[in-house]
Design a protein around this motif. Sequence first.
Motif, PDB file in Angstrom:
ATOM      1  N   ILE A  91       0.842  -1.192   0.000  1.00  0.00           N
ATOM      2  CA  ILE A  91       0.000   0.000   0.000  1.00  0.00           C
ATOM      3  C   ILE A  91       0.881   1.247   0.000  1.00  0.00           C
ATOM      4  CG2 ILE A  91      -1.928  -1.146   1.127  1.00  0.00           C
ATOM      5  CD1 ILE A  91      -1.111   0.127   3.768  1.00  0.00           C
ATOM      6  N   SER A  92       0.264   2.375  -0.279  1.00  0.00           N
ATOM      7  CA  SER A  92       0.962   3.656  -0.216  1.00  0.00           C
ATOM      8  C   SER A  92      -0.065   4.772  -0.119  1.00  0.00           C
ATOM      9  CB  SER A  92       1.828   3.848  -1.470  1.00  0.00           C
ATOM     10  OG  SER A  92       2.628   5.012  -1.332  1.00  0.00           O
ATOM     11  N   ASP A  93       0.413   5.939   0.241  1.00  0.00           N
ATOM     12  CA  ASP A  93      -0.387   7.164   0.179  1.00  0.00           C
ATOM     13  C   ASP A  93      -1.739   7.044   0.870  1.00  0.00           C
ATOM     14  OD1 ASP A  93       1.301   8.992  -1.628  1.00  0.00           O
ATOM     15  OD2 ASP A  93       1.306   7.070  -2.676  1.00  0.00           O
ATOM     16  N   THR A  94      -1.702   6.616   2.135  1.00  0.00           N
ATOM     17  CA  THR A  94      -2.955   6.506   2.884  1.00  0.00           C
ATOM     18  C   THR A  94      -3.431   7.854   3.415  1.00  0.00           C
ATOM     19  OG1 THR A  94      -1.619   5.765   4.765  1.00  0.00           O
ATOM     20  CG2 THR A  94      -2.790   4.078   3.512  1.00  0.00           C
ATOM     21  N   ARG A 123     -10.061   6.055 -10.843  1.00  0.00           N
ATOM     22  CA  ARG A 123     -11.455   5.634 -10.683  1.00  0.00           C
ATOM     23  C   ARG A 123     -11.663   4.829  -9.397  1.00  0.00           C
ATOM     24  NH1 ARG A 123     -15.179   2.498 -15.152  1.00  0.00           N
ATOM     25  NH2 ARG A 123     -17.066   2.514 -13.910  1.00  0.00           N
ATOM     26  N   TRP A 124     -10.642   4.024  -9.035  1.00  0.00           N
ATOM     27  CA  TRP A 124     -10.770   3.129  -7.890  1.00  0.00           C
ATOM     28  C   TRP A 124      -9.631   3.323  -6.896  1.00  0.00           C
ATOM     29  CZ3 TRP A 124     -11.106   0.812 -12.905  1.00  0.00           C
ATOM     30  CH2 TRP A 124     -12.406   0.506 -13.291  1.00  0.00           C
ATOM     31  N   PHE A 125      -9.888   2.951  -5.674  1.00  0.00           N
ATOM     32  CA  PHE A 125      -8.832   2.781  -4.686  1.00  0.00           C
ATOM     33  C   PHE A 125      -8.107   1.492  -5.067  1.00  0.00           C
ATOM     34  CE2 PHE A 125     -12.329   4.926  -2.464  1.00  0.00           C
ATOM     35  CZ  PHE A 125     -11.667   6.072  -2.041  1.00  0.00           C
ATOM     36  N   SER A 126      -6.841   1.362  -4.672  1.00  0.00           N
ATOM     37  CA  SER A 126      -6.111   0.172  -5.115  1.00  0.00           C
ATOM     38  C   SER A 126      -4.987  -0.204  -4.159  1.00  0.00           C
ATOM     39  CB  SER A 126      -5.536   0.390  -6.519  1.00  0.00           C
ATOM     40  OG  SER A 126      -4.669   1.494  -6.534  1.00  0.00           O
ATOM     41  N   ASN A 173       3.842   0.278  -8.173  1.00  0.00           N
ATOM     42  CA  ASN A 173       3.177   1.327  -7.417  1.00  0.00           C
ATOM     43  C   ASN A 173       1.763   0.823  -7.146  1.00  0.00           C
ATOM     44  OD1 ASN A 173       1.703   3.616  -6.565  1.00  0.00           O
ATOM     45  ND2 ASN A 173       3.024   4.989  -7.707  1.00  0.00           N
ATOM     46  N   PRO A 174       1.382   0.701  -5.862  1.00  0.00           N
ATOM     47  CA  PRO A 174       0.052   0.157  -5.555  1.00  0.00           C
ATOM     48  C   PRO A 174      -1.100   1.131  -5.758  1.00  0.00           C
ATOM     49  CG  PRO A 174       1.157   0.782  -3.544  1.00  0.00           C
ATOM     50  CD  PRO A 174       2.158   0.984  -4.659  1.00  0.00           C
ATOM     51  N   GLY A 175      -0.812   2.392  -6.075  1.00  0.00           N
ATOM     52  CA  GLY A 175      -1.872   3.393  -6.087  1.00  0.00           C
ATOM     53  C   GLY A 175      -2.148   3.805  -4.654  1.00  0.00           C
ATOM     54  N   SER A 176      -3.388   4.085  -4.319  1.00  0.00           N
ATOM     55  CA  SER A 176      -3.718   4.494  -2.957  1.00  0.00           C
ATOM     56  C   SER A 176      -4.918   3.725  -2.423  1.00  0.00           C
ATOM     57  CB  SER A 176      -4.007   5.989  -2.892  1.00  0.00           C
ATOM     58  OG  SER A 176      -4.375   6.345  -1.572  1.00  0.00           O
ATOM     59  N   LEU A 177      -4.759   3.295  -1.195  1.00  0.00           N
ATOM     60  CA  LEU A 177      -5.813   2.568  -0.482  1.00  0.00           C
ATOM     61  C   LEU A 177      -6.940   3.499  -0.038  1.00  0.00           C
ATOM     62  CD1 LEU A 177      -6.319  -0.327   0.716  1.00  0.00           C
ATOM     63  CD2 LEU A 177      -5.205   0.502   2.796  1.00  0.00           C
ATOM     64  N   THR A 178      -6.633   4.791   0.148  1.00  0.00           N
ATOM     65  CA  THR A 178      -7.606   5.717   0.729  1.00  0.00           C
ATOM     66  C   THR A 178      -7.748   7.051   0.016  1.00  0.00           C
ATOM     67  OG1 THR A 178      -5.914   6.578   2.207  1.00  0.00           O
ATOM     68  CG2 THR A 178      -7.290   4.777   3.055  1.00  0.00           C
ATOM     69  N   PHE A 182       7.196   1.760  -4.927  1.00  0.00           N
ATOM     70  CA  PHE A 182       7.133   3.194  -4.683  1.00  0.00           C
ATOM     71  C   PHE A 182       5.686   3.656  -4.676  1.00  0.00           C
ATOM     72  CE2 PHE A 182       6.831   3.079  -9.259  1.00  0.00           C
ATOM     73  CZ  PHE A 182       6.214   4.254  -9.657  1.00  0.00           C
ATOM     74  N   GLY A 183       5.470   4.921  -4.325  1.00  0.00           N
ATOM     75  CA  GLY A 183       4.133   5.499  -4.303  1.00  0.00           C
ATOM     76  C   GLY A 183       4.160   6.873  -4.932  1.00  0.00           C
ATOM     77  N   HIS A 184       3.660   7.855  -4.195  1.00  0.00           N
ATOM     78  CA  HIS A 184       3.694   9.274  -4.515  1.00  0.00           C
ATOM     79  C   HIS A 184       2.669   9.701  -5.572  1.00  0.00           C
ATOM     80  CE1 HIS A 184       5.342  13.260  -4.276  1.00  0.00           C
ATOM     81  NE2 HIS A 184       5.763  13.271  -5.520  1.00  0.00           N
ATOM     82  N   SER A 185       2.543   8.993  -6.659  1.00  0.00           N
ATOM     83  CA  SER A 185       1.663   9.426  -7.756  1.00  0.00           C
ATOM     84  C   SER A 185       0.201   9.029  -7.548  1.00  0.00           C
ATOM     85  CB  SER A 185       2.141   8.839  -9.084  1.00  0.00           C
ATOM     86  OG  SER A 185       1.931   7.442  -9.101  1.00  0.00           O
ATOM     87  N   HIS A 186      -0.067   8.095  -6.640  1.00  0.00           N
ATOM     88  CA  HIS A 186      -1.412   7.552  -6.412  1.00  0.00           C
ATOM     89  C   HIS A 186      -1.928   6.797  -7.636  1.00  0.00           C
ATOM     90  CE1 HIS A 186      -2.511  10.159  -2.742  1.00  0.00           C
ATOM     91  NE2 HIS A 186      -1.248  10.448  -3.054  1.00  0.00           N
ATOM     92  N   GLN A 187      -1.054   6.423  -8.545  1.00  0.00           N
ATOM     93  CA  GLN A 187      -1.454   5.724  -9.768  1.00  0.00           C
ATOM     94  C   GLN A 187      -0.878   4.305  -9.776  1.00  0.00           C
ATOM     95  OE1 GLN A 187       0.270   8.686 -12.391  1.00  0.00           O
ATOM     96  NE2 GLN A 187      -1.779   9.356 -12.976  1.00  0.00           N
ATOM     97  N   PRO A 188      -1.736   3.292  -9.798  1.00  0.00           N
ATOM     98  CA  PRO A 188      -1.239   1.918  -9.818  1.00  0.00           C
ATOM     99  C   PRO A 188      -0.413   1.638 -11.072  1.00  0.00           C
ATOM    100  CG  PRO A 188      -3.648   1.973  -9.974  1.00  0.00           C
ATOM    101  CD  PRO A 188      -3.186   3.375  -9.848  1.00  0.00           C
ATOM    102  N   LEU A 189       0.670   0.877 -10.872  1.00  0.00           N
ATOM    103  CA  LEU A 189       1.577   0.612 -11.987  1.00  0.00           C
ATOM    104  C   LEU A 189       2.375  -0.651 -11.705  1.00  0.00           C
ATOM    105  CD1 LEU A 189       3.205   1.979 -14.527  1.00  0.00           C
ATOM    106  CD2 LEU A 189       4.891   2.430 -12.744  1.00  0.00           C
ATOM    107  N   ALA A 190       2.568  -1.455 -12.728  1.00  0.00           N
ATOM    108  CA  ALA A 190       3.512  -2.579 -12.703  1.00  0.00           C
ATOM    109  C   ALA A 190       4.258  -2.529 -14.026  1.00  0.00           C
ATOM    110  CB  ALA A 190       2.799  -3.912 -12.533  1.00  0.00           C
ATOM    111  N   LYS A 191       5.561  -2.371 -13.948  1.00  0.00           N
ATOM    112  CA  LYS A 191       6.366  -2.215 -15.145  1.00  0.00           C
ATOM    113  C   LYS A 191       7.766  -2.746 -14.844  1.00  0.00           C
ATOM    114  CE  LYS A 191       7.462   1.531 -18.374  1.00  0.00           C
ATOM    115  NZ  LYS A 191       7.287   2.957 -18.651  1.00  0.00           N
TER     116      LYS A 191
END
Length: 163
Positions: A6-9, A141-144, A130-135, A112-121
């Motif tokens: 998780i990140s950016d709670t 569109r979605w929490f992730s 980047n997991p995106g944001s849980l909160t 990593f986090g910071h962008s609130h955008q989920p990513l796997a690359k």
Amino acid sequence: MKIGIISDTHIKKNTSNLAALLNTHFKEVDLIIHAGDYISADAIEILKDYKNFVGVWGNVDESEIKTLINENEIITIDGYKIGIFHGHGTGSSTFDRAYDRFKEDKVDIIIFGHSHQPLAKTKNGVLILNPGSLTRKRRERWFSYIILELHEGSFDLQFRFFS
């Protein structure tokens, strides 16, 4: 080993919301990795009390949080060397800052986090997540979050999205 990422709670006051999300989404994990921006030190205590926990601080975390955890971490789990960094800084993209932070460390995975955008690359054979944001989904569109299950020689990666 099953890891919740998780990140950016950005938890300011109502830490019970974080506890409820953990109970709903992370019962099956062995470890939680948080890639920064908690805002409240209480969020760290909730994570520590809930499961095994590794985390780093982010750009909005104040000095109290910075005394509890580091800016970046490298851990090894089941033979995978994992670098964790929030991704803040100047110049280049958040993705590149995260990659550059561990470029000399020969890690297998960067979180990593910071962008609130989920990513796997991947970049140069390194899996970057980047997991995106849980909160705090911002414009997403979605929490992730991510569930990463490590096995010797292989892994399973799942993004999980909810509204």
